[in-house]
Motif scaffolding. Sequence first.
Motif, PDB file in Angstrom:
ATOM      1  N   PHE A   1     -15.256  -4.141  43.748  1.00 16.22           N
ATOM      2  CA  PHE A   1     -15.892  -2.813  43.738  1.00 16.22           C
ATOM      3  C   PHE A   1     -16.963  -2.760  42.648  1.00 16.22           C
ATOM      4  N   GLY A   2     -18.186  -2.476  43.042  1.00 14.02           N
ATOM      5  CA  GLY A   2     -19.288  -2.478  42.069  1.00 14.02           C
ATOM      6  C   GLY A   2     -19.608  -3.900  41.673  1.00 14.02           C
ATOM      7  N   CYS A   3     -19.887  -4.730  42.692  1.00 17.31           N
ATOM      8  CA  CYS A   3     -20.020  -6.172  42.442  1.00 17.31           C
ATOM      9  C   CYS A   3     -21.308  -6.529  41.711  1.00 17.31           C
TER      10      CYS A   3
ATOM     11  N   CYS B   1     -12.658  -4.262  39.795  1.00 15.33           N
ATOM     12  CA  CYS B   1     -13.692  -3.263  39.488  1.00 15.33           C
ATOM     13  C   CYS B   1     -14.008  -3.450  38.006  1.00 15.33           C
ATOM     14  N   LEU B   2     -14.912  -4.402  37.765  1.00 18.32           N
ATOM     15  CA  LEU B   2     -15.151  -4.815  36.387  1.00 18.32           C
ATOM     16  C   LEU B   2     -16.395  -4.140  35.813  1.00 18.32           C
ATOM     17  N   GLU B   3     -16.171  -3.428  34.742  1.00 16.88           N
ATOM     18  CA  GLU B   3     -17.264  -2.775  34.015  1.00 16.88           C
ATOM     19  C   GLU B   3     -18.135  -1.926  34.945  1.00 16.88           C
TER      20      GLU B   3
ATOM     21  N   VAL C   1     -19.006  -4.652  47.115  1.00 19.42           N
ATOM     22  CA  VAL C   1     -19.626  -3.345  47.405  1.00 19.42           C
ATOM     23  C   VAL C   1     -20.423  -2.917  46.180  1.00 19.42           C
ATOM     24  N   ASP C   2     -21.576  -2.358  46.427  1.00 19.46           N
ATOM     25  CA  ASP C   2     -22.353  -1.791  45.315  1.00 19.46           C
ATOM     26  C   ASP C   2     -23.343  -0.782  45.880  1.00 19.46           C
ATOM     27  N   ILE C   3     -23.845   0.080  45.011  1.00 22.66           N
ATOM     28  CA  ILE C   3     -24.852   1.031  45.497  1.00 22.66           C
ATOM     29  C   ILE C   3     -26.259   0.550  45.187  1.00 22.66           C
TER      30      ILE C   3
HETATM   31  N1  SAH Z   1     -19.012  -5.785  38.300  1.00 20.19           N
HETATM   32  C1  SAH Z   1     -20.267  -6.353  37.938  1.00 20.19           C
HETATM   33  C2  SAH Z   1     -21.368  -5.334  37.674  1.00 20.19           C
HETATM   34  C3  SAH Z   1     -21.114  -4.361  36.596  1.00 20.19           C
HETATM   35  S1  SAH Z   1     -22.493  -3.301  36.329  1.00 20.19           S
HETATM   36  C4  SAH Z   1     -20.108  -7.276  36.750  1.00 20.19           C
HETATM   37  O1  SAH Z   1     -19.073  -7.250  36.124  1.00 20.19           O
HETATM   38  O2  SAH Z   1     -21.032  -8.012  36.473  1.00 20.19           O
HETATM   39  C5  SAH Z   1     -22.004  -1.871  37.183  1.00 20.19           C
HETATM   40  C6  SAH Z   1     -22.303  -1.871  38.640  1.00 20.19           C
HETATM   41  O3  SAH Z   1     -21.679  -0.739  39.208  1.00 20.19           O
HETATM   42  C7  SAH Z   1     -23.782  -1.764  38.994  1.00 20.19           C
HETATM   43  O4  SAH Z   1     -24.149  -2.824  39.804  1.00 20.19           O
HETATM   44  C8  SAH Z   1     -23.874  -0.442  39.726  1.00 20.19           C
HETATM   45  O5  SAH Z   1     -24.832  -0.476  40.743  1.00 20.19           O
HETATM   46  C9  SAH Z   1     -22.482  -0.275  40.262  1.00 20.19           C
HETATM   47  N2  SAH Z   1     -22.097   1.097  40.586  1.00 20.19           N
HETATM   48  C10 SAH Z   1     -22.229   2.191  39.844  1.00 20.19           C
HETATM   49  N3  SAH Z   1     -21.756   3.273  40.507  1.00 20.19           N
HETATM   50  C11 SAH Z   1     -21.317   2.835  41.713  1.00 20.19           C
HETATM   51  C12 SAH Z   1     -20.740   3.470  42.840  1.00 20.19           C
HETATM   52  N4  SAH Z   1     -20.518   4.791  42.853  1.00 20.19           N
HETATM   53  N5  SAH Z   1     -20.442   2.723  43.896  1.00 20.19           N
HETATM   54  C13 SAH Z   1     -20.673   1.396  43.899  1.00 20.19           C
HETATM   55  N6  SAH Z   1     -21.206   0.746  42.859  1.00 20.19           N
HETATM   56  C14 SAH Z   1     -21.538   1.456  41.770  1.00 20.19           C
END
Ligand code: SAH
Length: 951
Positions: A719-721, A799-801, A743-745
């Motif tokens: 989640f939020g890749c 769902c990292l950071e 998944v990412d936005i």
């Molecule tokens: N997990 C990755 C990226 C972290 S940065 C890593 O560890 O490297 C945070 C990410 O969260 C960004 O790519 C951003 O686009 C995404 N993000 C923020 N809000 C989001 C949402 N509501 N749904 C999906 N992705 C989201």
Amino acid sequence: MENGGLSVVAVRKMKLTPKAIIVQKFGRNAQFTVDEVQDVVQNGCPGLAIPQKGPCLYRCSLQLPEFSVVSETFKKKKDAEQSAAEKALEKLGIDPSPNVPSAEEAWDKLIASVKHLFSNEFLSSQSPLRGHFIAALRRDGDLYGSVPASVIAVCDSKLANLCKLINPKVESSHLLVLTYIMRAATRLSEFVVTSEGQLSIWRKDPYPPEIKESSIIQQSESPDSICIEAIHIPSSLEMAVHPVTLNVSSTGYYLDVIARNLDQTDGNKILVSRTIGKASSEMRLYFAAPKSYLLDLSSDLPNVEEVVDFEGSLNPRASYLYGQDIYGDAILASIGYTRKSEGLFHEDITLQSYYRMLIHLTPSGVYKLSREAILTAELPMAFTTRTNWRGSFPREMLFMFCRQHWLSEPVFSTCSNSLKESSESSRFYEKSAALESAETGKECTSGGGTAASDNVRCEVKIFSKSRDPILECSPKEFYKKQNESIENASLKVLSWLNAYFKDPDIPLEKLNNLVGALDIQCYPQNFFKKFSSYRFIHNVQQRKMGEKLLQANSINTLNAIPEHGIYCLSIGGPDSGIYPSNGCLSFISYSVSLVIEGETMKELLESREEFEFEMGTGAVIPQVEVVTAQMSVGQSACFCKELPPQELILAAADDSARTFSLLSSRACCLEYHITLLRVTEPPEDRMEQALFSPPLSKQRVEYALQHIKESCATTLVDFGCGSGSLLDSLLDYPTALEKIVGVDISQKSLSRAAKIIHSKLSKKLDAAVPCTDVKSAVLFDGSITVFDSRLHGFDIGTCLEVIEHMEEDEASQFGNIVLSSFCPRILIVSTPNYEYNAILQKSSSTIQEDDPDEKTQLQSCKFRNHDHKFEWTRDQFNCWATELAARHNYSVEFSGVGGSGDREPGFASQIAVFRSRSPPEEDDLLKDGDSAHHYKVIWEWDGNGLSRSSL
Ligand code: SAH
Ligand code: MG
């Protein structure tokens, strides 16, 4: 401010100390530096290498734009400062005497001063006016010896200051000074002569012959005639601003030459503005005095204001440039006699410099010019850190804006958190204190604020010269440092003003919607009274759309991003994999050229070998930012865009006249060439990489990997890749994973992730021994706060950071949806531990080699990354996760990476691992019927080396 204002001004001025006068005059351009001086004491021990301490004394050096002075030594710092200020005033020829005259006394003084100008002694004075008096003696015929009153009014600031005491309105209506000078002359009928319909004064008795023949007059004649480039600004907007050459012969008077260029017989019929542009410049606007003005000088003093309401047609461009009304055609020239130069001082003014002055009046223009990147830089939307900011600082620009538009200096009032929480009245006190201190040019320092916590908030108010409120900005944000709060508030005001200047026809409500959360309150009546004339100027700068030209050259839409106004885009060069991300500095080289329909040659307008800007803040025009974000380091890009407003192009063009004729006769567009030289890591990454080995991001991946292995998971959703760093790394390890999903936005991040994963999977396919069993990989565009049934029931979710990049309520929403609907067997959530920031920031200042001032700035950065909406302490995170787990029948365990869980302040990155307590089958049955597909497949790999991309 009619009559009562007089005494107020006089009383206030009477109390000013030398330092206050300097501060009032120069504001932030006056820098007082106090140094400790050690008196060397003779202690009867010659040769002693250890210095002996005497009493501590202070010396102050005062730096002004033109010169600096150093005081004697004093026992008190205060005295040293006053002494330095006194010395500076002496040098400036300003009388610091506290007995500032009343209006009547000022009037008498004015008469005496005018009389002095026509004395014999004056011809050997230092005054810049002296040159005019000598030149008058070289005028022919009837003009012999006559001095235009308009130069007397503007070339001697002492006279103007006296007029200000007589009538404060002089401040905003320059022509009043002239009226007072003429009036003073009529009182001096024994010594000087004026005549009906003439704006000039001359001596009744001729100068004695010894003066006429003296070296003073003969010497100053320059041997040759000179040609000076100036600018003609027609009052009709239909006519273009164009260059003119002033040919000043050695025996002529330059004002007569200017007059002839304005179709006037001589310089006595010309009005002169005060200097514009730099303080030290001699750049002025010259324009014909309307006839009615010449005739009507007989009315009594109280009606003097009416005199300036004359019939001529307003010159909108000249008025805008000057900030006060100017009628008829005008000439902008840099010429005159100065205190310093012996002969005539002059400089050429090019069309380019005219346009640069014009755009310098807008906030983004000031920024663009300060960066020397008129067609590329843009006023940033956010002030993130001092370290990342380039160009003039917001506060500095706001001061400049106010000065240029004849507004009072901006009034800042900072208040600290503690004060905010206490009663409203204490805040009021703060504000009025700020207003007081604004009179002396200093900003208010908050009383109770400490630098240690995030508690300073800053308000800004903008007033007209007559103290009518124009704008105010009350941001809600608190900052650690007062300075930072001031810069942020200033930027908000500038951004709001900038939106207006970009489209002066915009209705106020629309403007407020457009610029969003700038926390601005505008006083429309006062605001438009001041700025509405800008409309005329802006409207006339017709754009010549090169749209057809752009579309014809953009063969298909693949190489265009029309919604961003980008056409014919091509990005070339090998993909280095290093992309700029928000918060980092991008270093580019670039050039901008004008492409002209039907011509192969392009006109180079602007180029830079190296230009840096912070990504994600709008510090460059949107097209440059969008394209740069798609480039990797080492790549080059070329694209075209529609023309910006004409004044920007002409301000950038070396040969503005030629460019102007091209623009008005042909279809044109702009072509940008950009090479991404390098990028700096955003501070978060910089800190993490420097402090942790392996880097924190790697440790997070390893942490997840361990759980993947232990759980024998075959399906994973990230989640939020982001750019796929986790998914990519997983492919390097032997696991049971068969299907991975991200998944990412952010489409930008997803497209990067697709590229990286694709190349990794293709390589694995070729390799003899693939170490991964992953057969399927999918990337979805969608928000993780919304459920999509295709991601239901995975073995493991990560769902990292990510959650800190959402608002807190969205983070809770994600928590509920993920555990109630996505229902992974295991969910791993990581987020920064706010308590750890102190360590990160402390160490980063030793890593950084910036100057000490910037170190402290960095420490004041609240979160690790300016895109973070929050950062939680361990308690906050524990609360959130524990409650969430309980609500959805999951267990939760806490851990982390970086640092240690046992020692304060805990892990750098805190992690929660949720495990489902319900048997998986039950859920599956429940959710299978629900086929909500809210995500868009962005890229897919089907295990046979076939991939499908919808990007
Ligand atoms: N997990 C990755 C990226 C972290 S940065 C890593 O560890 O490297 C945070 C990410 O969260 C960004 O790519 C951003 O686009 C995404 N993000 C923020 N809000 C989001 C949402 N509501 N749904 C999906 N992705 C989201
Ligand atoms: Mg983050």
